[in-house]
Structure formats: C-alpha cells, structure tokens
Design a protein around this motif. Structure first.
Motif, short mmCIF file in Angstrom:
data_model
loop_
_atom_site.label_atom_id
_atom_site.label_comp_id
_atom_site.label_asym_id
_atom_site.label_seq_id
_atom_site.Cartn_x
_atom_site.Cartn_y
_atom_site.Cartn_z
N LYS A 55 34.46 44.24 32.17
CA LYS A 55 35.49 43.94 33.38
C LYS A 55 36.91 44.38 32.78
O LYS A 55 37.56 44.98 33.53
CB LYS A 55 35.27 42.38 33.89
CG LYS A 55 34.03 42.14 34.18
CD LYS A 55 34.11 40.55 34.96
CE LYS A 55 34.30 39.55 33.62
NZ LYS A 55 33.36 39.42 32.90
N SER A 56 37.15 43.48 31.72
CA SER A 56 38.47 43.75 31.15
C SER A 56 38.86 45.25 30.76
O SER A 56 39.70 46.01 31.08
CB SER A 56 38.84 42.77 29.96
OG SER A 56 38.77 41.68 30.31
N THR A 57 37.72 45.72 30.16
CA THR A 57 37.79 47.25 29.75
C THR A 57 38.12 48.26 30.96
O THR A 57 39.02 48.96 30.81
CB THR A 57 36.58 47.83 28.96
OG1 THR A 57 36.35 46.76 27.80
CG2 THR A 57 36.74 49.00 28.51
N PHE A 182 44.71 42.48 38.05
CA PHE A 182 44.73 40.92 37.71
C PHE A 182 43.30 40.80 36.78
O PHE A 182 42.47 41.08 37.16
CB PHE A 182 44.42 40.14 38.54
CG PHE A 182 45.66 40.02 39.64
CD1 PHE A 182 45.78 40.79 40.76
CD2 PHE A 182 46.51 38.87 39.43
CE1 PHE A 182 46.81 40.92 41.60
CE2 PHE A 182 47.92 38.98 40.18
CZ PHE A 182 47.81 39.92 41.42
N ASP A 183 43.73 40.62 35.41
CA ASP A 183 42.51 40.14 34.35
C ASP A 183 42.52 38.58 34.40
O ASP A 183 43.11 37.99 33.58
CB ASP A 183 42.66 40.96 33.17
CG ASP A 183 41.59 40.92 32.32
OD1 ASP A 183 40.73 40.34 32.59
OD2 ASP A 183 41.59 41.48 31.15
N GLU A 184 41.47 38.18 35.18
CA GLU A 184 41.33 36.57 34.87
C GLU A 184 42.65 35.71 35.07
O GLU A 184 42.94 35.10 34.00
CB GLU A 184 40.46 36.27 33.58
CG GLU A 184 39.22 37.04 33.70
CD GLU A 184 38.18 36.33 32.83
OE1 GLU A 184 38.38 34.97 32.53
OE2 GLU A 184 37.34 37.10 32.09
N PRO A 185 43.46 35.92 35.96
CA PRO A 185 44.83 35.26 36.01
C PRO A 185 44.91 33.85 35.89
O PRO A 185 45.87 33.34 35.55
CB PRO A 185 45.17 35.77 37.43
CG PRO A 185 44.11 36.31 38.26
CD PRO A 185 42.87 36.55 37.22
MG LIG Z 1 37.62 40.17 30.10
#
Ligand SMILES: [Mg+2]
Ligand SMILES: Nc1ncnc2c1ncn2[C@@H]1O[C@H](COP(=O)(O)OP(=O)(O)OP(=O)(O)O)[C@@H](O)[C@H]1O
Lengths: 262, 213
Positions: A55-57, A182-185
C-alpha cells in the motif's frame, strides 16, 4: 458513437490520477504487480490490505518517492518521473509535477525548526514563488479549516500527534494539489486523537478534494470512499464501491480480511 | 607589570583572536563545502579529500605551520607569517569541520526530506530551507568544540615568529624577569575567550531541544 479527438482530449482534466501497468520490486521481490488504477477528480479512493501488501509503495510511486520499473503514472494528465522522450525527468521537472500531489505521512514529518505557520507557507513561498503576505493569508485559512489557527506560532514539538497531523494536512493543502495522498494518517496516534484527524479528512471529501487514502480504519473507509481497492501481495484483487466491498466482496480473501478487522 | 606590558598582552590577545577568527570563519564554510563534495561521491576527488582529511587530522599543528611557512618559498610563493599561520590553522580545522558537517548531513531525517520533496521542493531548496538550518543547530556544539580546540592550539603559530598571546608572555618576562604575572593574565584571557564559546554552545544546545521530536 465513434470516439472523437475532442472527447479524448477532455479525458485528462477529469482524471486526477491514472496508474497503468505499474510494477515495482525491491531487491528482486515484486512488491507491486501490474497495478492499474484510475482516480477521478473529486473522488476518494481508499486502499486496504494487510501489512506488507504494498500500500505505501503504491502511494509513494504516485509522487515518485519510489521509482517503479514498469508502467506509467499521470497526475492530471501529466506523466510523472518520465519525459515524453522516455528519459528520467530532471529534478526540477520532477519537483514541478510532484507539486501537483500532496502527501500526508503516518509520522507527520513536520519540519521542527519552523513554527506551524511557516511549515505551511514554506513550500508556497519557495516552490510557487508566492509572496510571504499571500502565502500567510492562505495558510491561516487552511489552519482554520483544520482547526489549528490558534497554534500558528507554536513549534511542532509542543503539539499533540493529532495536532501535528492536522498541520501536516494544511501543509499539503497549501500547494493546492490535484490529489491528496494519505499514508495511514492515524496509525501513529493515540486512540483518543484519531477522531479529530478523520473528521478533518471527511470535511475535505465533502469539499470535493480528490484523495487516495491508505487506512486501517474500516468504518471510516466505508463512509468516506467512492471506491475501495484491496491490495494483496502487490496485486489489486478487489476493487468496488464501498457498499459492495464491505457487504458483498467477491473474493474469499477480502471477506476474511474484513472479518478479522471488524 | 607596567602599562607597556599590558599593552603587549592585549596586542597578543588580539593577534590570537583575529588569526583564529579568520581561520574559523573560512574553516567552517570550507568544511561544509568539502562535506557536500564528499556526499556527492565524485570519484578521484573523493579519494583526494579523504587523503587530505586524514593527513590534516593526523599532523601536529606546529609541524603543519612550520611546513607551510618553510615550503612556500620553494613553490615560489611569498607568504607572510600571519598568512602562513591562517593557512595552517584553516587546513587543520577544515578537516575536522568537514567531518562534523558530513555526519550532520548523513544523520538528517529521511522522513523530513521526503516531506520536503513531496511538497515539490527540489533537492537544492530542500537543502537550503529544510536541512541546512537544522544542520547548523545540530552541528554547532561540535563546531564550537572544534573552535575552542583551534584557539587552544593556536600558540603553535608562534613557531614561525608570530607574537600571539602565549608568545608575548615570553617577551614580557624577558624584560621584567617575572614570568608568572603575564602568563597568569594570558590564562585568564584564554579562559575568557573559551568561556564565551562555551556560553554560545549552551544557547545553541537549548535551541536544539526544539528539534528533538
Ligand atoms: Mg505502509
Ligand atoms: N525501501 C525498501 N527496501 C526494501 N524493501 C522494501 C522497501 N520498502 C518496502 N519494502 C518491502 O515491500 C513490501 C511492501 O511494503 P509496503 O510498505 O508498501 O507495505 P504496506 O502495505 O504499506 O504495509 P504496512 O501496512 O505495514 O504499512 C514489504 O514486504 C516491505 O518489506
């Protein structure tokens, strides 16, 4: 109806992010595999998936903090990272396209040597060339929007996690990006502070901002999304509107995931 | 000690101060430039810089001062004593400062850099607006430490005949036959200079707490 050139040329203005055939590896391990995703202007897309699914990638490829090996990404019709001739973009050109995206990180990443107001004005002044006066007026509006105008003069180390994240959101908004990432805000926040940040993100969606959100907050994802995407080992294995996704997922894997994350 | 002795002492202190001051100013800036060149890892140039840094850090100051002063004429350069002194002190302190700056750069938070890039800052803007201001704050304690080392090592330039604060005490006692008073005054003056630096260091350390998030 036959496709006309006119209709085609209209397309880029209505698609905020278009990801085609995206693949990315770290040390020969494929982390993203042939990902295709389109985010329409004004839409909120949430990305779900278990830890390590990529997901982050995926999010970091959109603003080219990670460079994919294959595929293309267009932000509001403009390709990021690669020139028309197929070469790597110059740092200047890349920065200009990147400025069309705004990113909010799990760990806030505010700049500690600048107070809240200057965290928000720094990029508009030094990237967009806005005057300090204009940048500060806009920054105060945004701080007001995220409920942080009373802390304009405070330094980040004096803020709570929820306050930091709201400032980080204002900082990203200040560049007036085409899409907010938004990355796991809320993952680094104490439980009692999660609500204030989610409320701000919800208000942005009501205002029509385009957003791509990685989150583990299921009920939030369900209420805020126009589209939900599920990543599994770098593959999109399910993509649906939130109602279908949460009540009628087609894959067993997603049903299990939802069961476990109730 | 009479008035002329006091005068000589103050002149010696001034010599120490200005020669050290110029060396420090050049050395801090040059150290930053060398650190940035090293971070760029340009082949050959990088190896040359590593060689310079290890040589400069390993050579005693007195030896370096003498070497520069004595070897300049063979290269056809007419070097004034004070210039030779500044050059030696600068070559020495730059090497140490380069390492201080380089570690500040390498330890800089990747997250903060990414946040800067994500807003559309180029690497150049990111360096100037986000990294450098914080690198200055985190490096200052080390840099100031190096400044006091330089001042305490500065009597080395007396070896080529520069009459600085330590050397001048010798001159005075040669006339008065009382070595103790001038050397005591010199000590106090050194302590005052170093004291100012320590005081500045305290202030910067207090400012640095803001960065510790
Ligand atoms: Mg991540
Ligand atoms: N810089 C990197 N170098 C090597 N491997 C990496 C790197 N970044 C991520 N990975 C690997 O790529 C995979 C996907 O990572 P990613 O961070 O995108 O997952 P994620 O879905 O965001 O997980 P999480 O929910 O834990 O944040 C993981 O196996 C991770 O270990």
């Amino acid at each position: 109806m036959p496709e006309t050139g006119l209709e085609f040329s209209k397309e880029p203005t209505e698609v905020a992010v278009s990801i085609r055939n995206l693949s990315k590896s770290f040390n020969d391990v494929e982390v993203l595999r042939d990902v295709n995703l389109e985010v329409k202007k004004g839409d909120v897309v949430t990305i779900l998936g278990s830890s390590g699914s990529g997901k982050s990638t995926l999010l970091r490829c959109i603003n080219w903090l990670e460079q994919p090996e294959r595929g293309s990404i267009h932000i509001a019709g403009e390709r990021i990272g690669v020139t028309d001739e197929g070469r790597a973009m110059s740092v200047k050109a890349l920065a200009r396209v990147r400025a069309k995206t705004g990113m909010v990180f799990q760990s806030f990443n505010l700049w500690p040597h600048l107070n809240v107001l200057h965290n928000v004005t720094e990029a508009p002044i030094h990237v967009l060339g806005k005057s300090r006066h204009e940048a500060e007026a806009h920054a105060r509006e945004l701080l007001d929007k995220v409920g942080m105008s009373h802390k304009a003069d405070a330094y980040p180390n004096t803020l709570s996690g929820g306050q930091k994240q709201r400032v980080a959101i204002a900082r990203a908004l200040a560049m007036q990006p085409e899409v907010m990432l938004f990355d796991e805000p809320t993952s680094a926040l104490d439980p009692e502070l999660v609500g204030e940040v989610l409320a701000v993100i919800k208000s942005l969606s009501a205002e029509g901002y385009t957003m791509v959100i990685v989150t583990h907050e299921m009920s939030f994802a369900r209420s805020v999304s126009d589209q939900v995407v599920f990543l599994e080992k770098g593959l999109i294995i399910e993509q649906a509107d939130p109602e279908t996704f949460f009540t009628n997922a087609s894959t067993e894997r997603v049903r299990k995931f939802l069961e476990r994350n109730k | 000690m009479n008035a002329s002795a006091w005068n000589m002492l103050l002149e010696g202190a001034w010599t120490t101060l200005w020669i050290s001051g110029v060396s420090i100013a050049i050395g801090v800036t040059a150290g930053l430039i060398l650190a940035l060149i090293r971070i760029a890892r340009i082949p050959v140039i990088d190896q040359l810089l590593v060689l310079y840094i290890s040589l400069a850090r390993a050579t005693p100051l007195v030896t370096l001062v003498l070497f520069i002063f004595l070897s300049a004429p063979t290269f056809g350069i007419q070097l004034e004593r004070s210039m030779a002194g500044i050059l030696a002190l600068t070559l020495n302190t730059t090497a140490f400062n380069a390492e201080i700056w380089r570690s500040a750069f390498r330890n800089f938070s990747r997250e903060q850099r990414e946040a800067a890039m994500a807003t559309g800052m180029t690497p150049g803007i990111t360096f100037r607006r986000i990294m450098l201001p914080q690198m200055i704050i985190t490096s200052l304690p080390g840099l100031i430490n190096e400044m006091s080392f330089l001042i305490k090592g500065s009597p080395a330039i007396a070896v080529i005949g520069i009459v600085e604060l330590t050397r001048v005490t010798n001159r005075i006692s040669a006339v008065t036959y009382e070595p103790l008073p001038p050397i005591l005054v010199a000590c106090v003056l050194y302590m005052a200079i170093i004291g100012c630096l320590v005081w500045a260091q305290r202030i910067t350390e207090r400012r640095a707490t803001r960065l510790a998030m």
